[in-house]
Design a protein around this motif. Structure first.
Motif, PDB file in Angstrom:
ATOM      1  N   THR A   1       7.543   1.142  -4.904  1.00  0.00           N
ATOM      2  CA  THR A   1       7.415   1.424  -6.332  1.00  0.00           C
ATOM      3  C   THR A   1       6.939   2.850  -6.595  1.00  0.00           C
ATOM      4  OG1 THR A   1       5.134   0.679  -6.433  1.00  0.00           O
ATOM      5  CG2 THR A   1       6.846  -0.987  -6.827  1.00  0.00           C
ATOM      6  N   GLY A   2       6.301   3.464  -5.589  1.00  0.00           N
ATOM      7  CA  GLY A   2       5.722   4.788  -5.774  1.00  0.00           C
ATOM      8  C   GLY A   2       4.374   4.752  -6.454  1.00  0.00           C
ATOM      9  N   CYS A   3       3.704   3.598  -6.429  1.00  0.00           N
ATOM     10  CA  CYS A   3       2.418   3.438  -7.125  1.00  0.00           C
ATOM     11  C   CYS A   3       1.322   4.327  -6.544  1.00  0.00           C
ATOM     12  CB  CYS A   3       1.989   1.980  -7.106  1.00  0.00           C
ATOM     13  SG  CYS A   3       1.513   1.356  -5.472  1.00  0.00           S
ATOM     14  N   GLY A   4       1.436   4.664  -5.258  1.00  0.00           N
ATOM     15  CA  GLY A   4       0.457   5.544  -4.635  1.00  0.00           C
ATOM     16  C   GLY A   4      -0.722   4.850  -3.988  1.00  0.00           C
ATOM     17  N   ALA A   5      -0.761   3.519  -4.009  1.00  0.00           N
ATOM     18  CA  ALA A   5      -1.892   2.800  -3.414  1.00  0.00           C
ATOM     19  C   ALA A   5      -2.044   3.125  -1.935  1.00  0.00           C
ATOM     20  CB  ALA A   5      -1.723   1.294  -3.616  1.00  0.00           C
ATOM     21  N   CYS A   6      -0.937   3.298  -1.244  1.00  0.00           N
ATOM     22  CA  CYS A   6      -0.994   3.602   0.191  1.00  0.00           C
ATOM     23  C   CYS A   6      -1.590   4.992   0.440  1.00  0.00           C
ATOM     24  CB  CYS A   6       0.390   3.490   0.818  1.00  0.00           C
ATOM     25  SG  CYS A   6       1.643   4.501  -0.006  1.00  0.00           S
ATOM     26  N   ALA A   7      -1.186   5.973  -0.379  1.00  0.00           N
ATOM     27  CA  ALA A   7      -1.719   7.331  -0.227  1.00  0.00           C
ATOM     28  C   ALA A   7      -3.197   7.374  -0.605  1.00  0.00           C
ATOM     29  CB  ALA A   7      -0.919   8.302  -1.095  1.00  0.00           C
ATOM     30  N   TYR A   8      -3.576   6.586  -1.586  1.00  0.00           N
ATOM     31  CA  TYR A   8      -4.959   6.552  -2.058  1.00  0.00           C
ATOM     32  C   TYR A   8      -5.924   6.121  -0.951  1.00  0.00           C
ATOM     33  CZ  TYR A   8      -8.926   5.456  -5.122  1.00  0.00           C
ATOM     34  OH  TYR A   8     -10.162   5.405  -5.713  1.00  0.00           O
ATOM     35  N   VAL A   9      -5.492   5.203  -0.089  1.00  0.00           N
ATOM     36  CA  VAL A   9      -6.388   4.707   0.958  1.00  0.00           C
ATOM     37  C   VAL A   9      -6.181   5.375   2.315  1.00  0.00           C
ATOM     38  CG1 VAL A   9      -6.694   2.469  -0.130  1.00  0.00           C
ATOM     39  CG2 VAL A   9      -4.876   2.764   1.571  1.00  0.00           C
ATOM     40  N   CYS A  10      -5.183   6.250   2.417  1.00  0.00           N
ATOM     41  CA  CYS A  10      -4.911   6.899   3.708  1.00  0.00           C
ATOM     42  C   CYS A  10      -6.115   7.742   4.125  1.00  0.00           C
ATOM     43  CB  CYS A  10      -3.663   7.780   3.602  1.00  0.00           C
ATOM     44  SG  CYS A  10      -3.209   8.545   5.176  1.00  0.00           S
ATOM     45  N   VAL A  11      -6.550   7.563   5.374  1.00  0.00           N
ATOM     46  CA  VAL A  11      -7.751   8.254   5.854  1.00  0.00           C
ATOM     47  C   VAL A  11      -7.454   9.470   6.728  1.00  0.00           C
ATOM     48  CG1 VAL A  11      -9.282   6.262   5.681  1.00  0.00           C
ATOM     49  CG2 VAL A  11      -7.924   6.598   7.760  1.00  0.00           C
ATOM     50  N   SER A  12      -6.193   9.711   7.024  1.00  0.00           N
ATOM     51  CA  SER A  12      -5.889  10.865   7.868  1.00  0.00           C
ATOM     52  C   SER A  12      -6.023  12.150   7.058  1.00  0.00           C
ATOM     53  CB  SER A  12      -4.479  10.759   8.462  1.00  0.00           C
ATOM     54  OG  SER A  12      -3.514  10.993   7.481  1.00  0.00           O
ATOM     55  N   THR A  13      -6.327  13.236   7.757  1.00  0.00           N
ATOM     56  CA  THR A  13      -6.454  14.547   7.132  1.00  0.00           C
ATOM     57  C   THR A  13      -5.619  15.541   7.925  1.00  0.00           C
ATOM     58  OG1 THR A  13      -8.714  14.016   6.498  1.00  0.00           O
ATOM     59  CG2 THR A  13      -8.060  16.306   6.354  1.00  0.00           C
ATOM     60  N   PRO A  14      -4.597  16.157   7.315  1.00  0.00           N
ATOM     61  CA  PRO A  14      -4.081  15.875   5.989  1.00  0.00           C
ATOM     62  C   PRO A  14      -3.480  14.472   5.909  1.00  0.00           C
ATOM     63  CG  PRO A  14      -2.682  17.474   7.106  1.00  0.00           C
ATOM     64  CD  PRO A  14      -3.834  17.201   8.002  1.00  0.00           C
ATOM     65  N   LEU A  15      -3.186  14.038   4.695  1.00  0.00           N
ATOM     66  CA  LEU A  15      -2.675  12.688   4.488  1.00  0.00           C
ATOM     67  C   LEU A  15      -1.372  12.434   5.232  1.00  0.00           C
ATOM     68  CD1 LEU A  15      -3.226  12.130   0.666  1.00  0.00           C
ATOM     69  CD2 LEU A  15      -4.568  11.220   2.547  1.00  0.00           C
ATOM     70  N   ALA A  16      -1.268  11.253   5.799  1.00  0.00           N
ATOM     71  CA  ALA A  16      -0.038  10.861   6.487  1.00  0.00           C
ATOM     72  C   ALA A  16       0.999  10.340   5.507  1.00  0.00           C
ATOM     73  CB  ALA A  16      -0.341   9.794   7.539  1.00  0.00           C
ATOM     74  N   ILE A  17       0.551   9.949   4.312  1.00  0.00           N
ATOM     75  CA  ILE A  17       1.473   9.430   3.296  1.00  0.00           C
ATOM     76  C   ILE A  17       1.353  10.265   2.028  1.00  0.00           C
ATOM     77  CG2 ILE A  17       2.061   7.479   1.793  1.00  0.00           C
ATOM     78  CD1 ILE A  17       1.199   5.600   3.894  1.00  0.00           C
ATOM     79  N   THR A  18       2.482  10.702   1.533  1.00  0.00           N
ATOM     80  CA  THR A  18       2.537  11.398   0.244  1.00  0.00           C
ATOM     81  C   THR A  18       3.524  10.644  -0.632  1.00  0.00           C
ATOM     82  OG1 THR A  18       4.238  12.898   1.083  1.00  0.00           O
ATOM     83  CG2 THR A  18       1.947  13.663   1.191  1.00  0.00           C
ATOM     84  N   ILE A  19       3.395  10.820  -1.920  1.00  0.00           N
ATOM     85  CA  ILE A  19       4.293  10.172  -2.873  1.00  0.00           C
ATOM     86  C   ILE A  19       5.184  11.230  -3.500  1.00  0.00           C
ATOM     87  CG2 ILE A  19       4.499   8.657  -4.876  1.00  0.00           C
ATOM     88  CD1 ILE A  19       3.019   7.379  -2.490  1.00  0.00           C
ATOM     89  N   GLN A  20       6.487  11.068  -3.315  1.00  0.00           N
ATOM     90  CA  GLN A  20       7.441  11.980  -3.914  1.00  0.00           C
ATOM     91  C   GLN A  20       7.951  11.347  -5.212  1.00  0.00           C
ATOM     92  OE1 GLN A  20      10.554  12.732  -1.088  1.00  0.00           O
ATOM     93  NE2 GLN A  20       9.310  14.178   0.065  1.00  0.00           N
ATOM     94  N   PRO A  21       7.804  12.047  -6.334  1.00  0.00           N
ATOM     95  CA  PRO A  21       8.316  11.509  -7.593  1.00  0.00           C
ATOM     96  C   PRO A  21       9.831  11.322  -7.528  1.00  0.00           C
ATOM     97  CG  PRO A  21       6.883  13.394  -7.992  1.00  0.00           C
ATOM     98  CD  PRO A  21       7.145  13.342  -6.509  1.00  0.00           C
ATOM     99  N   THR A  22      10.311  10.242  -8.092  1.00  0.00           N
ATOM    100  CA  THR A  22      11.754  10.011  -8.109  1.00  0.00           C
ATOM    101  C   THR A  22      12.370  10.505  -9.405  1.00  0.00           C
ATOM    102  OG1 THR A  22      11.351   7.770  -8.926  1.00  0.00           O
ATOM    103  CG2 THR A  22      11.723   8.033  -6.566  1.00  0.00           C
ATOM    104  N   ASN A  23      11.552  10.872 -10.364  1.00  0.00           N
ATOM    105  CA  ASN A  23      12.041  11.283 -11.662  1.00  0.00           C
ATOM    106  C   ASN A  23      12.310  12.771 -11.697  1.00  0.00           C
ATOM    107  OD1 ASN A  23      12.695  11.234 -14.330  1.00  0.00           O
ATOM    108  ND2 ASN A  23      10.779  10.341 -15.022  1.00  0.00           N
TER     109      ASN A  23
END
Length: 194
Positions: A172-194
């Protein structure tokens, strides 16, 4: 001239016209996307659920902030004046607060810049992109936070041999996964589809 040749010619012309119209439409869409990116300061923003395509969104949104006020978790923010023509429009920064997919923002949008989406599973505001080189699970550490925080585990994010895998079809792109990612830099980013 036989009827078959005339029909073939018409078919050929129709196909040519369709191809031409498709090429023009794709060119117009690309130009509109480029104009929207320039208007937003060259940056693409993660828009709330149900957002119209960016060029139309920028024209339709009245910058009233009703969607942000309707968001119970405070995920929807308004872009600052430095965002140029996109200033005052709503966006979500999942690192600050992920969208909980409650759907309250869509009916709060009187001008219709946010269109109703029937179910949370149908929201497509962005796409989670995983970088295996940064992901702890891919480096041998036990981590499945993104999987457990995803509102649709085993659909949008699956664990394959203990490693997360994003399913583009269901994210869905909600970002919940990126919000909790603990790696630095983040291992998950959210790319807007719009």
């Amino acid at each position: 001239m036989p009827n078959g040749s005339s029909g073939d010619r018409r078919s050929f012309l129709r196909q040519g016209l369709r191809s031409l119209v498709r090429a023009v439409a794709e060119g117009v869409e690309a130009a509109a996307d480029e104009a929207a990116a320039r208007a937003s300061g060259g940056r693409r923003h993660l828009r709330p659920p149900g957002a119209l395509p960016e060029p139309t969104f920028l024209l339709t949104c009245t910058r009233c902030g009703d969607c942000a006020r309707a968001c119970p978790v405070g995920a929807i923010q308004l872009l600052p004046p430095s965002a140029g023509a996109a200033a005052g429009t709503p966006y979500i920064d999942p690192l600050r607060r992920a969208c909980d997919l409650c759907g309250r923002c869509m009916p709060a949008c009187a001008p219709g810049a946010l269109q109703p989406v029937a179910a949370a599973r149908e929201v497509r505001m962005g796409l989670a992109v995983l970088d295996p080189a940064l992901c702890w699970a891919f480096q041998g550490s036990p981590c499945s936070l993104c999987y457990h925080r995803c509102p649709f585990p085993d659909e949008a994010i699956r664990l394959v041999a203990g490693k997360p895998a994003v399913n583009r079809e269901y994210c869905t792109g909600c970002g919940a996964c990126a919000y909790v990612c603990v790696s630095t830099p983040l291992a998950i980013t959210i790319q807007p589809t719009n």
